[in-house]
Design a protein around this motif. Structure first.
Motif, short mmCIF file in Angstrom:
data_model
loop_
_atom_site.label_atom_id
_atom_site.label_comp_id
_atom_site.label_asym_id
_atom_site.label_seq_id
_atom_site.Cartn_x
_atom_site.Cartn_y
_atom_site.Cartn_z
N GLY A 136 0.81 -1.21 0.00
CA GLY A 136 0.00 0.00 0.00
C GLY A 136 0.84 1.26 0.00
N SER A 137 0.39 2.28 -0.71
CA SER A 137 1.08 3.58 -0.71
C SER A 137 0.13 4.64 -1.23
CB SER A 137 2.34 3.53 -1.59
OG SER A 137 1.99 3.31 -2.95
N ALA A 138 0.49 5.88 -0.98
CA ALA A 138 -0.18 7.03 -1.59
C ALA A 138 0.89 7.84 -2.31
CB ALA A 138 -0.89 7.88 -0.55
N THR A 139 0.70 8.09 -3.61
CA THR A 139 1.70 8.82 -4.38
C THR A 139 1.07 10.04 -5.03
OG1 THR A 139 1.30 7.52 -6.40
CG2 THR A 139 2.95 6.69 -4.85
N PHE A 140 1.91 11.05 -5.28
CA PHE A 140 1.46 12.31 -5.87
C PHE A 140 2.38 12.66 -7.04
CE2 PHE A 140 -0.23 12.30 -1.66
CZ PHE A 140 -1.42 13.00 -1.72
N ALA A 141 1.78 12.98 -8.19
CA ALA A 141 2.55 13.39 -9.35
C ALA A 141 3.10 14.80 -9.17
CB ALA A 141 1.70 13.31 -10.61
N GLN A 142 2.42 15.62 -8.39
CA GLN A 142 2.82 17.00 -8.20
C GLN A 142 2.93 17.32 -6.71
OE1 GLN A 142 0.08 19.56 -10.32
NE2 GLN A 142 0.12 18.26 -12.17
N GLY A 173 7.48 21.18 11.39
CA GLY A 173 6.50 21.11 10.32
C GLY A 173 5.99 19.70 10.07
N SER A 174 5.04 19.60 9.14
CA SER A 174 4.46 18.31 8.76
C SER A 174 4.79 18.05 7.29
CB SER A 174 2.95 18.31 8.97
OG SER A 174 2.64 18.43 10.35
N PHE A 175 5.43 16.91 7.03
CA PHE A 175 5.93 16.61 5.70
C PHE A 175 5.56 15.18 5.32
CE2 PHE A 175 8.82 19.40 8.01
CZ PHE A 175 8.81 20.54 7.21
N ALA A 176 5.43 14.95 4.02
CA ALA A 176 5.11 13.61 3.52
C ALA A 176 5.92 13.33 2.26
CB ALA A 176 3.61 13.48 3.23
N LEU A 177 6.24 12.06 2.05
CA LEU A 177 7.00 11.63 0.88
C LEU A 177 6.03 11.39 -0.27
CD1 LEU A 177 9.83 10.90 -0.16
CD2 LEU A 177 9.44 8.57 0.65
N ALA A 178 6.14 12.19 -1.34
CA ALA A 178 5.18 12.16 -2.43
C ALA A 178 5.26 10.88 -3.26
CB ALA A 178 5.38 13.37 -3.34
N LYS A 179 6.42 10.25 -3.29
CA LYS A 179 6.61 9.02 -4.04
C LYS A 179 7.93 8.40 -3.61
CE LYS A 179 8.49 11.77 -7.85
NZ LYS A 179 8.31 12.17 -9.26
N SER A 180 8.16 7.16 -3.97
CA SER A 180 9.42 6.51 -3.63
C SER A 180 10.57 7.21 -4.34
CB SER A 180 9.38 5.04 -4.02
OG SER A 180 8.46 4.33 -3.20
N TYR A 181 11.72 7.21 -3.66
CA TYR A 181 12.85 8.01 -4.13
C TYR A 181 14.14 7.23 -3.96
CZ TYR A 181 16.40 11.73 -4.10
OH TYR A 181 17.51 12.50 -4.34
N ASN A 182 14.97 7.22 -5.02
CA ASN A 182 16.30 6.62 -4.97
C ASN A 182 17.34 7.71 -4.79
OD1 ASN A 182 15.39 3.97 -5.38
ND2 ASN A 182 15.45 4.20 -7.60
N ALA A 199 10.94 17.74 15.24
CA ALA A 199 9.88 17.80 16.25
C ALA A 199 8.49 17.79 15.62
CB ALA A 199 10.06 19.05 17.11
N GLY A 200 8.39 17.51 14.33
CA GLY A 200 7.11 17.57 13.65
C GLY A 200 6.55 16.21 13.27
N ASN A 201 5.86 16.17 12.12
CA ASN A 201 5.26 14.94 11.60
C ASN A 201 5.87 14.61 10.25
OD1 ASN A 201 3.12 14.84 13.72
ND2 ASN A 201 2.40 16.68 12.68
N PHE A 202 6.28 13.36 10.10
CA PHE A 202 6.76 12.91 8.79
C PHE A 202 6.05 11.62 8.45
CE2 PHE A 202 9.24 10.93 5.55
CZ PHE A 202 9.72 11.98 4.80
N ASN A 203 5.33 11.61 7.31
CA ASN A 203 4.62 10.42 6.88
C ASN A 203 5.17 9.99 5.52
OD1 ASN A 203 2.62 8.44 6.08
ND2 ASN A 203 1.29 9.35 7.64
N GLY A 204 5.70 8.77 5.47
CA GLY A 204 6.22 8.25 4.22
C GLY A 204 5.14 7.79 3.26
N LEU A 205 3.89 7.68 3.75
CA LEU A 205 2.75 7.25 2.93
C LEU A 205 2.99 5.89 2.28
CD1 LEU A 205 1.92 10.64 1.17
CD2 LEU A 205 0.91 9.72 3.27
N GLY A 206 3.79 5.05 2.94
CA GLY A 206 4.09 3.73 2.40
C GLY A 206 5.16 3.73 1.33
N ASN A 207 5.73 4.89 1.03
CA ASN A 207 6.79 5.00 0.01
C ASN A 207 8.16 4.78 0.64
OD1 ASN A 207 5.03 5.80 -2.22
ND2 ASN A 207 4.73 7.70 -1.07
N SER A 208 9.15 4.57 -0.21
CA SER A 208 10.49 4.24 0.28
C SER A 208 11.54 5.24 -0.16
CB SER A 208 10.90 2.84 -0.20
OG SER A 208 10.98 2.81 -1.61
N ILE A 209 12.55 5.38 0.68
CA ILE A 209 13.79 6.08 0.32
C ILE A 209 14.86 5.01 0.23
CG2 ILE A 209 15.55 7.70 1.10
CD1 ILE A 209 13.36 9.38 2.33
N SER A 210 15.43 4.84 -0.96
CA SER A 210 16.37 3.75 -1.21
C SER A 210 17.78 4.28 -1.45
CB SER A 210 15.93 2.92 -2.42
OG SER A 210 14.66 2.36 -2.23
#
Length: 490
Positions: A136-142, A173-182, A199-210
């Motif tokens: 599962g993941s949530a991805t954003f083109a923009q 701040g609150s940040f999210a990973l828009a898509k998987s990233y190499n 000290a904020g919120n970081f949500n990977g949205l099921g995406n990966s940093i490789s």
């Protein structure tokens, strides 16, 4: 901010509403025929507590406008929303998922154009979470798209460089990973990639940093993606893959974070950690030093320390040292400590536990072979001060040296003298090499609360004390050993 903190902290309690095999009444988005759902004026709500919304029907609605999928219907209250089929739309439309309890994303949810996504959990209910399954993941083109989670707006990030810059500018701040990233192959960090205390919120949205590579060999430093996760911070649904860390001695090292005072939830780290020498320090597959909360966290890590001197340090497959809580988490991989070994505390899951370990397991091979000194090693915990419950280990244990404290589950157990307790804790006498039924702890024969079982016994039925709403067994999953329903092996 307080609402977001409460949302992540709710993961400590339960995600049982999403557990397979557990009675529940959910709105499911799938490839099945729409059933027991009414869609009108952009709102899709259930007409019965168990409802199905066909994914093609949903995408057609999104093609013409905003859509709100809710668990609240006329005289009907379903519990949660499950995304069991891929969803994609390219229009400037907003999808809202509004759940009485939880939202579970099992497939990819793709905002392929300028659209937006809003997710709400615990809308009238309690103890719910936003949980991303293995696929599962949530991805954003923009990155200009809007993402809202429980009323908090997240800034979308598409690279590690941008994440570092954004957190430096706004550590709360609150940040999210828009898509998987190499991470580019040529890029390497000397210590932690994100040095700013977060000290904020970081949500990977099921995406990966490789391919995150850290190679500084800096003494007394913090290594990992995050150097410090502060008490107010939440790290959720982040995957770190194919990571390599080459650390200096006397350091705090973790695949996700060197130090965690906050909450790490539904996240995973995969890679290798090496250090040629270490006199002291904390080394963990996911977190070096945990002073906060970890729920549904996984580490698959190869940790190698040596061949030079290895001193009084703590090494764990998931966490180096923990004075916080670890729940529904597990580790796989290997730990090898060589050289002149002097009292390293090594555990398949945690090197040192001064807090709570509950509903966890480790399948990590542990090897401590060196000249002189001795090692304290256990399949689950190296050195235990407080509480362990409903947990087990299966990894092989090998150590050389005089005076070793080697136990199937715990190397050195001091819980009895510190007000702690051990309940429903097991180790595998077949795979560990520790066949003596009284050697669950290296320093206490027949340590109460610890029991050795063969592989056949552990695979046969859930061990006594394991909650069947949390644990399950299946021949095709986890090699037949007990696995966590809400955190299954991928």
């Amino acid at each position: 901010k307080a609402k977001e903190t409460a949302w992540v902290a709710a993961a400590i309690l339960t995600v049982a509403a999403l557990a397979p095999g557990v009675a529940r009444a959910n709105v499911v988005v799938s490839s099945g025929v729409t059933e027991n759902m009414s869609c009108s004026a952009g709102v899709c709500s259930p007409t019965a507590v168990d409802a199905v919304l066909n994914v093609n029907d949903l995408e057609n609605l999104l093609a013409s406008g905003d859509v709100d999928v809710t668990t609240n219907g006329a005289d009907v209250q379903a519990d949660s929303i499950e995304i069991d089929a891929p969803i994609s739309w390219a229009q400037d439309s907003s999808l809202t998922l509004d759940a009485y309890v939880s939202v579970l994303v099992n497939k990819r949810l793709a905002v392929a154009g300028p659209g937006s996504l809003s997710i709400t959990t615990n809308d009238g209910g309690a103890q719910g979470v936003l949980l991303f399954g293995a696929k599962g993941s949530a991805t954003f083109a923009q990155t200009s798209s809007n993402l809202s989670i429980n009323g908090v707006t997240y800034a979308l990030m598409d690279s590690l460089k941008n994440i570092i810059r954004a957190i430096k500018a706004d550590p709360s701040g609150s940040f999210a990973l828009a898509k998987s990233y190499n991470v580019p192959k040529h890029l390497s960090y000397r210590t932690a990639a994100i040095k700013t205390p977060f000290a904020g919120n970081f949500n990977g949205l099921g995406n990966s940093i490789s391919r995150l590579h850290i190679s500084g060999h800096v003494r007394s430093a913090n290594y990992g993606m995050f150097a410090n996760v502060e008490a107010s911070a939440n790290i959720s649904s982040l995957r770190i893959a194919d990571e390599t860390i080459e650390a200096g001695e006397k350091s705090l090292v973790g695949g996700i974070a060197a130090v965690n005072y906050g909450t790490v939830f539904n996240s995973a780290a995969d890679g290798t950690i090496t250090a040629t020498s270490s006199l002291v320090g904390n080394y963990g597959g996911a977190v070096g030093s945990n002073r906060g909360i970890m729920v549904d966290v996984v580490a698959n890590t190869g940790i190698v320390i040596g061949p030079r001197e290895a001193g009084q340090m703590v090494v764990g497959g998931l966490v180096g040292g923990s004075d916080g809580s670890i729940e529904e988490s597990y580790s796989t991989g290997s730990i090898s400590v060589t050289g002149r070994v002097t009292e390293p505390y090594i555990g398949g899951l945690v090197g040192y536990n001064g807090g709570d370990v509950q509903n966890c397991y480790a399948n990590v091979s542990v090897s401590a072979n060196g000249k002189g000194g001795y090692a304290l090693a256990g399949g689950l915990i190296g050195w235990n001060f407080l509480n362990i419950s409903s947990s087990y280990s299966t990894g092989a244990l090998v150590a050389s040296g005089a005076g070793n404290e080697i136990g199937g589950l715990i190397g050195l157990d001091e819980s009895q003298t510190n007000g702690g307790s051990i309940e429903a804790a097991y180790w595998d006498t077949t795979t560990s090499g520790i066949t003596d039924p009284g050697q669950g702890a290296g320093n206490i024969p027949n340590d109460p609360g610890i029991e050795g079982e063969t592989s056949k016994q552990l695979r046969g039925n859930l061990p006594n004390g394991f909650d069947p709403s949390i644990w399950a067994e299946d021949k095709k999953i986890n090699n037949g050993f007990p696995y966590l329903i809400n955190n299954p092996p991928s």
